[in-house]
Design an enzyme around this catalytic site. Sequence first.
Site, PDB file in Angstrom:
ATOM      1  N   ARG A   1      -1.107 -25.075  -9.852  1.00  0.00           N
ATOM      2  CA  ARG A   1      -1.117 -26.137  -8.842  1.00  0.00           C
ATOM      3  C   ARG A   1      -2.552 -26.420  -8.445  1.00  0.00           C
ATOM      4  O   ARG A   1      -3.457 -25.733  -8.883  1.00  0.00           O
ATOM      5  CB  ARG A   1      -0.367 -25.665  -7.601  1.00  0.00           C
TER       6      ARG A   1
ATOM      7  N   VAL B   1      -6.138 -24.664  -2.491  1.00  0.00           N
ATOM      8  CA  VAL B   1      -6.752 -24.997  -1.202  1.00  0.00           C
ATOM      9  C   VAL B   1      -8.259 -25.232  -1.379  1.00  0.00           C
ATOM     10  O   VAL B   1      -8.819 -26.179  -0.843  1.00  0.00           O
ATOM     11  CB  VAL B   1      -6.521 -23.850  -0.185  1.00  0.00           C
TER      12      VAL B   1
ATOM     13  N   LYS C   1      -7.773 -15.900   1.459  1.00  0.00           N
ATOM     14  CA  LYS C   1      -9.161 -16.320   1.274  1.00  0.00           C
ATOM     15  C   LYS C   1      -9.654 -17.034   2.535  1.00  0.00           C
ATOM     16  O   LYS C   1      -8.921 -17.811   3.131  1.00  0.00           O
ATOM     17  CB  LYS C   1      -9.272 -17.276   0.089  1.00  0.00           C
TER      18      LYS C   1
ATOM     19  N   GLU D   1      -2.302   1.926 -13.265  1.00  0.00           N
ATOM     20  CA  GLU D   1      -3.237   0.884 -13.655  1.00  0.00           C
ATOM     21  C   GLU D   1      -4.645   1.431 -13.529  1.00  0.00           C
ATOM     22  O   GLU D   1      -4.912   2.302 -12.707  1.00  0.00           O
ATOM     23  CB  GLU D   1      -3.121  -0.298 -12.663  1.00  0.00           C
TER      24      GLU D   1
ATOM     25  N   GLY E   1       0.786  -1.233   0.000  1.00  0.00           N
ATOM     26  CA  GLY E   1       0.000   0.000   0.000  1.00  0.00           C
ATOM     27  C   GLY E   1       0.820   1.287   0.000  1.00  0.00           C
ATOM     28  O   GLY E   1       0.286   2.366  -0.198  1.00  0.00           O
TER      29      GLY E   1
END
Lengths: 446, 158
Positions: free
Chosen positions: A292, A295, A237, A200, A165
């Site tokens: 991969r 989770v 998450k 961006e 940030g």
Amino acid sequence: MIKKLLIANRGEIALRVIRACKELNIPTVAVYSVADALSLHVRFADEAVCIGPADSKNSYLKMAQIISAAEVTNADAIHPGYGFLAENADFAQMCEDNEIIFVGPKPIAIRTMGDKAQARETVKKAGVPIIPGSETVVKNSEEIKRFAEIHGYPIILKASAGGGGRGMRIVRQIAELENAYSNAREEAQKAFGNSDLYVEKLIEDARHIEVQIIGDNYGNIIHLGERECSIQRRHQKLIEESPSPVVDAELREKLGKIAIRAAKAVKYTSAGTIEFLMDKKRNFYFMEMNTRIQVEHPVTEMVTGIDLVKEQIRLARGEKIPKWMKKFNLRGHAIECRINAENPAKNFLPSPGKIQVFHAPGGPGTRMDTHVYAGYEIPSHYDSLLGKLITHGKDRMEAIIRMERALDETIVEGVPTTIPFHKAILKNEAFRTGDFNIAFLNNFKF
Amino acid sequence: MRPEKILELVKILESHEIDEIEISRWGQRIRIAKKSNAQAPAEVEITPAPHKAKKIQQQLAETVTFESKPAVTEEFNHKGVEVKSPIVGTFYRAPAPDAESYVNIGDSVAVGQPLCIIEAMKIMNVIEAEIPGKVVKILVENTQPVEYNQTLFIIEKE
């Protein structure tokens, strides 16, 4: 063929891979650090090799030790799980050099997608939408002004050396630009010794939507629908679900097509995930690809009925994606809560310790993937994930209610967990109606 | 099950270092457990169980440094010191198949003297003695696989 498979990981994912192998009738080898000697993956594998001390740098991340362990046990395949060496192209290469099957994509795909700039460039060429941004460092505010004229406000300035940030400014209108530009430069200089900025387009109120894909060694790549992972705390998450409450069949088809395009750009040959940011108008932009198993893969397994880990192993041993899989159906709705040994009342302070009492929930549509048990000592050296609770229902509401019921049944005594936090989220009106985005937890009062 | 039989089991439990006994027979199941003390006894089992994790590893090893060739050593009893494997690999007692073993039981060794070779990824790692003393036990057979922290030798300090 795979005659014996070594799992280069620990915790619940190691157990998950062992379960898949058992169902495929493949003998397994667990590797473990001295801190994990009493862990369940060590117990449930057919063989186990201690590979180093507690710190993962010298055990689970020590490539030579893991390859040696495969050699002494005659394992001809390695499943890396997630984390640790799962997205390490050098390790995948090392497996290949030692004639060990790496259950994952080819090293070059890992390398390309692991490099942010290169990944962006690669998928952009393949026609995948990316967040508009200056490809290089901006030289002056004029350049930013021109960028904003093309892509529109709001925009975000970011320090090219930075993160966390600092050196970051959101600009909503042209009047704020000059000020933000000089402030961000100054801050970046102070924080990183480098005042370079890039710009961006800011995607506001975005949702995190990701698409599960799988590819085989024969150029076939399919998608298996999306997962909604907007409930995050500091990019971690916490709750994931499939399907997303805002994605309909048409959009799913579109997302899937684009995701396959991204995977094809690196000739992807395993299970993988393309992560997108989606704005309110349902425009979506490529964020990154995880090369991969993830989770949160169980929510996709629950709604598609496809065992992703087993598929991953089948693909690695050279099987083709079966035709029926291309026409997958989503059945009902699945939600996953990550149960961590963290104290939500103390700013999610990790809480290693001994689990005195443990009871896993059960009943219809309930799945618990965990490596813990009563008496298990949570080592302080690794992540705090204790387990994943997944519920499946005929629709989203049933899955939510089932999750509340299952969380009530889950008993963990001895260490604080994130269970109370999950319960609070599930009660939240915005969550229940599906009206949320990645900022949800920033404003969430617990 | 008859009460006498249960008493018998209790006696077995008490007189041995066992925490619990569970027996099932003809659909009947009986489980007798000692009150679990908070701490499990920190015992090191030294039977060489080649890459089979049946043993309870001592957490002690966390403090052991892990790098390069020197073997990891640990106090075994008042005199003996365990020499543990610092890596995973295949154990060889001699530098070549037809060569003499580096050490035999009863040999005296000096610091830095080679004890064995552990082959890992086609590299021969020579494991050297870290303390002087007499080799009293060799716990691994030639060409057997060994895991990290597995006890290879016991050396008695002189």
